[in-house]
Design a protein around this motif. Structure first.
Motif, PDB file in Angstrom:
ATOM      1  N   SER A 206       1.013  -1.114   0.023  1.00  5.95           N
ATOM      2  CA  SER A 206      -0.143  -0.116  -0.166  1.00  5.95           C
ATOM      3  C   SER A 206       0.921   1.192   0.062  1.00  5.95           C
ATOM      4  O   SER A 206       1.633   1.290   0.914  1.00  5.95           O
ATOM      5  CB  SER A 206      -0.749  -0.031   1.168  1.00  5.95           C
ATOM      6  OG  SER A 206      -1.847   0.981   1.299  1.00  5.95           O
ATOM      7  N   LEU A 207       0.814   2.078  -0.993  1.00  5.76           N
ATOM      8  CA  LEU A 207       1.616   3.127  -1.327  1.00  5.76           C
ATOM      9  C   LEU A 207       0.674   4.401  -1.129  1.00  5.76           C
ATOM     10  O   LEU A 207      -0.241   4.610  -1.660  1.00  5.76           O
ATOM     11  CB  LEU A 207       2.280   3.471  -2.569  1.00  5.76           C
ATOM     12  CG  LEU A 207       3.151   2.305  -2.922  1.00  5.76           C
ATOM     13  CD1 LEU A 207       2.658   0.998  -3.679  1.00  5.76           C
ATOM     14  CD2 LEU A 207       4.252   2.850  -3.795  1.00  5.76           C
ATOM     15  N   HIS A 208       1.059   5.180  -0.001  1.00  7.62           N
ATOM     16  CA  HIS A 208       0.331   6.463   0.247  1.00  7.62           C
ATOM     17  C   HIS A 208       1.178   7.626   0.225  1.00  7.62           C
ATOM     18  O   HIS A 208       2.451   7.792   0.667  1.00  7.62           O
ATOM     19  CB  HIS A 208      -0.202   6.321   1.650  1.00  7.62           C
ATOM     20  CG  HIS A 208      -1.352   5.132   1.829  1.00  7.62           C
ATOM     21  ND1 HIS A 208      -2.634   5.389   1.490  1.00  7.62           N
ATOM     22  CD2 HIS A 208      -1.261   3.988   1.888  1.00  7.62           C
ATOM     23  CE1 HIS A 208      -3.277   4.208   1.580  1.00  7.62           C
ATOM     24  NE2 HIS A 208      -2.524   3.206   1.782  1.00  7.62           N
ATOM     25  N   LEU A 218       2.965   5.968 -10.964  1.00 10.15           N
ATOM     26  CA  LEU A 218       3.704   4.687 -10.517  1.00 10.15           C
ATOM     27  C   LEU A 218       3.090   3.438 -10.847  1.00 10.15           C
ATOM     28  O   LEU A 218       3.265   2.490 -11.334  1.00 10.15           O
ATOM     29  CB  LEU A 218       3.909   4.777  -8.938  1.00 10.15           C
ATOM     30  CG  LEU A 218       4.652   3.354  -8.430  1.00 10.15           C
ATOM     31  CD1 LEU A 218       6.052   3.326  -9.147  1.00 10.15           C
ATOM     32  CD2 LEU A 218       4.872   3.519  -6.901  1.00 10.15           C
ATOM     33  N   GLY A 219       1.541   3.538 -10.524  1.00  7.78           N
ATOM     34  CA  GLY A 219       0.562   2.500 -10.899  1.00  7.78           C
ATOM     35  C   GLY A 219       0.645   2.059 -12.426  1.00  7.78           C
ATOM     36  O   GLY A 219       0.518   0.993 -12.700  1.00  7.78           O
ATOM     37  N   ALA A 282      -7.706   4.552  -3.166  1.00 10.66           N
ATOM     38  CA  ALA A 282      -8.049   4.164  -1.984  1.00 10.66           C
ATOM     39  C   ALA A 282      -8.911   4.809  -1.175  1.00 10.66           C
ATOM     40  O   ALA A 282      -9.769   4.254  -0.418  1.00 10.66           O
ATOM     41  CB  ALA A 282      -6.695   3.143  -1.300  1.00 10.66           C
ATOM     42  N   GLU A 283      -8.591   6.046  -1.016  1.00  9.69           N
ATOM     43  CA  GLU A 283      -9.366   7.230  -0.280  1.00  9.69           C
ATOM     44  C   GLU A 283     -11.081   6.940  -0.717  1.00  9.69           C
ATOM     45  O   GLU A 283     -11.791   7.473   0.286  1.00  9.69           O
ATOM     46  CB  GLU A 283      -8.751   8.405  -0.192  1.00  9.69           C
ATOM     47  CG  GLU A 283      -8.940   9.178  -1.609  1.00  9.69           C
ATOM     48  CD  GLU A 283      -7.860   8.923  -2.347  1.00  9.69           C
ATOM     49  OE1 GLU A 283      -7.523   9.566  -3.623  1.00  9.69           O
ATOM     50  OE2 GLU A 283      -7.044   7.893  -2.190  1.00  9.69           O
ATOM     51  N   VAL A 311      -1.544  -4.084  -5.348  1.00 14.02           N
ATOM     52  CA  VAL A 311      -0.911  -2.703  -5.069  1.00 14.02           C
ATOM     53  C   VAL A 311      -1.954  -1.503  -4.874  1.00 14.02           C
ATOM     54  O   VAL A 311      -2.805  -1.250  -5.882  1.00 14.02           O
ATOM     55  CB  VAL A 311       0.014  -2.362  -6.137  1.00 14.02           C
ATOM     56  CG1 VAL A 311       0.540  -0.947  -5.788  1.00 14.02           C
ATOM     57  CG2 VAL A 311       1.277  -3.249  -6.335  1.00 14.02           C
ATOM     58  N   ILE A 312      -2.038  -1.195  -3.739  1.00 12.95           N
ATOM     59  CA  ILE A 312      -3.120  -0.245  -3.583  1.00 12.95           C
ATOM     60  C   ILE A 312      -2.498   1.235  -3.243  1.00 12.95           C
ATOM     61  O   ILE A 312      -1.337   1.350  -2.688  1.00 12.95           O
ATOM     62  CB  ILE A 312      -3.728  -0.562  -1.951  1.00 12.95           C
ATOM     63  CG1 ILE A 312      -4.286  -2.027  -1.905  1.00 12.95           C
ATOM     64  CG2 ILE A 312      -4.696   0.566  -1.609  1.00 12.95           C
ATOM     65  CD1 ILE A 312      -4.889  -2.441  -0.628  1.00 12.95           C
ATOM     66  N   LEU A 313      -2.956   2.095  -3.966  1.00 18.07           N
ATOM     67  CA  LEU A 313      -2.627   3.636  -4.046  1.00 18.07           C
ATOM     68  C   LEU A 313      -3.733   4.413  -3.734  1.00 18.07           C
ATOM     69  O   LEU A 313      -4.887   4.350  -3.824  1.00 18.07           O
ATOM     70  CB  LEU A 313      -2.294   3.799  -5.546  1.00 18.07           C
ATOM     71  CG  LEU A 313      -1.327   2.914  -6.438  1.00 18.07           C
ATOM     72  CD1 LEU A 313      -1.252   3.283  -7.733  1.00 18.07           C
ATOM     73  CD2 LEU A 313       0.023   3.004  -5.864  1.00 18.07           C
TER      74      LEU A 313
END
Length: 419
Positions: A206-208, A218-219, A282-283, A311-313
């Motif tokens: 998970s990238l935040h 990036l995704g 993801a928000e 991969v969660i962004l």
């Protein structure tokens, strides 16, 4: 007529002793005559020497007689058990040194065994040391273990080469600006997971970070790279606002997402490839979708669901990232644990994932964004012009000698399009 009796050593010793006594008496008579015949000095010295010699001879005869008597007694006792060894006493004698006389019979010498002679037609070979059968088993086990380890290492290399992770890392370092730490963390997780095919749980990263730091870019790079190595059907890009904008449609969206994931993992199981799922924004994901994702991460799932990469962004916790970097310009290593604790309070999903924070972009990173975008659009990259465009971006107050952009590179594309 009787034969004349031979004189023994004892008779000779007795006769000699009688003769010596008679001589002594005669000498006494001669000496007691009142000195009718005077003695000369040489005669007196000779008399002293002869008396000493006679005494020595007398001792010798007595010793020989005693020795002979002991030998006769030893011979008489030779048949008795425990008879002592007949050895001559260790005293001073005039006899030549002789070996001691033993009462026991001499010991027989052991006969030497003849050396075994091999036939001439055969080759001589000394008997070798016997080897245990367990030694051969040990060598065989070591060889099998070596082959297995070698094959395992080769398989690891094959998996890594199949996904071309080196090419992916070069692309991310070249295209994603100012996020070297995040890129290194992401690549470490991918290399560790993709080196094997069988896993006990899927990989979730998970990238935040704040807006404009390169999350969506990036995704897109990840999705494009995996489409080229595993195929279009094994890569899913899911945008929350596009696929499920309304909260009322959340249950339906969750079932639709599970269906898409099931199709991809079943295809990956047949082709022995690991699929990639990029879940952006993801928000804006509703609770039902997050619950569905949490169910996919359970270890009790089928094997095909365990061999997948998620991969969660999103920009969840972006205020924590911004505040931390503005207060601690050099404390990036403490940012990940703080962000993880914040996300765990939002939903239990983030307690099961690997959280990687993306930091704010500095002015130099914004300049690189302008250079890349102008090159894509065909403009000459004039540095003075790029600095002028970068000065139009809003920045936070300098912290620790660094100047961070408020919106990152989000306005770069719009400003380049105005040229």
């Amino acid at each position: 007529m009787r034969p004349p009796r031979q004189m023994t050593d004892q008779d000779s010793s007795l006769s000699s002793s009688h003769t010596e006594e008679e001589e002594e008496e005669t000498m006494e008579e001669d000496g007691g005559g009142g000195g009718s015949r005077p003695m000369m000095a040489p005669a007196a010295s000779l008399l002293g020497v002869s008396s000493t010699l006679r005494a020595v001879i007398r001792i010798k005869h007595k010793y020989q007689a005693l020795k002979k008597r002991r030998q006769e007694m030893a011979l008489a006792m030779g048949g008795l058990p425990g008879a002592p060894t007949c050895t001559s006493p260790k005293i001073f004698t005039f006899d030549a040194a002789a070996a001691p006389v033993s009462c026991w019979p001499p010991r027989k010498k052991k006969k030497r065994k003849r050396r075994v002679l091999y036939p001439n037609r055969r080759r001589r070979k000394a008997p070798g040391q016997e080897h245990s059968p367990a030694e051969f088993c040990l060598y065989l086990l070591s060889a099998i273990l070596f082959v297995q380890v070698y094959n395992a290492i080769e398989n690891l290399d094959d998996h890594v080469i199949r996904y071309d992770l080196e090419g992916l890392e070069k692309t991310l370092r070249r295209e994603v600006f100012g996020q070297q730490g995040a890129v290194e963390a992401l690549m470490w997780h991918l290399k560790d997971f993709l080196s094997t095919y069988v896993h006990n749980r899927p990989l979730v990263v998970s990238l935040h970070g704040p807006s404009g730091v390169g999350k969506s870019h990036l995704g897109r790079l990840l999705a494009g790279h995996f489409r080229s190595v595993v195929g279009e059907a094994l890569v899913l890009q899911y945008f929350a606002l596009h696929h499920c904008p309304l909260e009322a449609d959340a249950p339906r969206c969750a079932q639709q997402l599970l269906s898409l994931v099931s199709e991809a993992v079943e295809l990956g199981e047949r082709e022995e490839k690991i699929p990639l799922f990029v879940l952006d924004e993801a928000e804006h994901m509703h609770g039902q979708i997050l619950d569905a994702l949490l169910g996919l991460l359970a270890p009790s799932q089928a094997n095909q669901f365990l061999n997948a990469v998620y991969v969660i962004l999103g920009n969840l916790g972006h205020e924590r990232v911004t505040r931390h970097l503005l207060r601690n310009a050099s404390g990036h290593e403490l940012l990940a644990p703080e962000l993880r604790r914040h996300l765990e309070g939002r939903h239990p999903l983030w307690a099961e994932v690997n959280v990687v924070p993306l930091g704010l972009l500095e002015r130099s990173h914004v300049m690189e964004c302008f250079l890349d975008e102008m090159s894509r659009e065909g403009f000459y990259p004039d540095r003075a012009h790029m600095e002028q465009l970068a000065a139009e971006i809003e920045y936070y107050p300098a912290a620790g000698g660094r100047e961070y952009a408020v919106t990152g590179c989000k306005q770069v594309v719009a400003k380049v399009n105005l040229l």
